[in-house]
Design an enzyme around this catalytic site. Sequence first.
Site, PDB file in Angstrom:
ATOM      1  CE  LYS A  59      -3.829   1.681   2.908  1.00  0.00           C
ATOM      2  NZ  LYS A  59      -4.748   1.361   3.872  1.00  0.00           N
ATOM      3  CB  SER A  74      -7.925   3.201   2.942  1.00  0.00           C
ATOM      4  OG  SER A  74      -7.215   2.566   4.052  1.00  0.00           O
ATOM      5  CB  SER A 128      -8.314   0.229   5.833  1.00  0.00           C
ATOM      6  OG  SER A 128      -9.060   1.304   6.205  1.00  0.00           O
TER       7      SER A 128
END
Length: 460
Positions: free
Chosen positions: A73, A148, A172
């Site tokens: 990420k 996310s 997330s």
Amino acid sequence: MFTIQELLDGYRKKKFSPVEITKSYIEKAKATEEMNAFITITEERALHQAHIAEERWTCGEAGKLEGIPVSYKDNIFVKGFPATSGSQIDREFIPEQDAKTVKVLRQEGAVMIGKTNMHEFAFGITNHNPFYGPSRNPWNPKLISGGSSGGSAVSVALDSSMISIGTDTGGSVRIPASCCGLVGLKPTYQLIDHSGVSLISWNLDHSGPIARTVEDVSIVLEALTGDHYSFNEHEVNIRGLKIGVPLHVFNERMETEILQCYKDVLKKLEAIGAILVDVEVPHTGEMEDLAFTIATAEAGHVHKERAKEHLDKYGDDVRLVMEAAKNITALEYISALKRKEEIASALNNVFTEVDLIVTPTLPVLPIEIGKEMVNIQGDIEPLFNCMIRFTSYFNVTGHPALSIPAGLSKEKLPIGIQLIGRHFREKQLLTAAKAFEQQYLSAFYKERNQKMAKWDHARL
């Protein structure tokens, strides 16, 4: 599509090489660019690491993940590469050190395919990013991937990385795993070091893996921690395991298909030997305000310099969080931290009665990109509040929580189920998930792999 163990066995037997596999993963990442899984594809670095992996296999020095394609990420620092956190503010930020997770996985031989798209600064659950575009759900590109860590989930689903490391403040990792039909683990708080990560909240943030199978998650967790999580066949037995079934909140206000899937999962767990026990999960009514207070106050501190200079450069939803942070008092924040400890202790008491708790991961199926409200049988609420309803509680308490796929809706969208365990009992959590996977997920995995394989040479 390979599992991690299948790739490692293939390298060991010289059926294929890390360079060959890495090239194929890079090709898949490029071929599916419109899905917006990646912000940066690190082709040169990947091939360099793949050549090193070949040498280490030849010399008998292979690590636990030697030659395994991984993505990170984009709020996780990799030395020499941008860590944008999905923002325009940090677009030019290039870390000088690797995050601890990156360092550990690199030492174990993982090959970095790229940095994945995410909701701006990890402040949302749709991955509808105003600067890099939305990460699109591979089951239906018109729908959200979840966030996310949405780009991480999309990259794994499309097999353009075998595993991805995401972050989880209120769900997330688990939310996109559920939306994309994958396995996502939020470990016990601080089990995985999150140094070298652009955080929202140091009290709520967790780092964790997203992968296609329970065993893949177990292997990655073993590499990250040095502890034993892998399976032997005789270990995958949950007879007598006491599984808590919440009486309230976690069985309410959800779409009918998800509720039915949840009930079916409970019956299946019982059929393979689990003992179902009704439990009262304590103080659920406080959780939304508590999580908001802690996360917003700490985010305001983390972003105080950015917000002072660049408030107008945040996306609309993140800017609202920055402005809200100014209104939280020190007393409110300290009281919330104190209450956090009390509720975690209360949940520990529940775990004296049961080994695990099982809930749905999400109340709703993935919805259309751009929509911000959901309607559950006439009850309309903000999408954000809805999507974290079953997940954020366990960020506050710090207990490990794992989302696994449980089936498909009538519209062929994945439904996730969440398993929660005692602090630092990830092995028990993964064992229960592995038992369920072995008994019930073969058909789902086959259909998922067939669906995702269509993207190998497809364009939107």
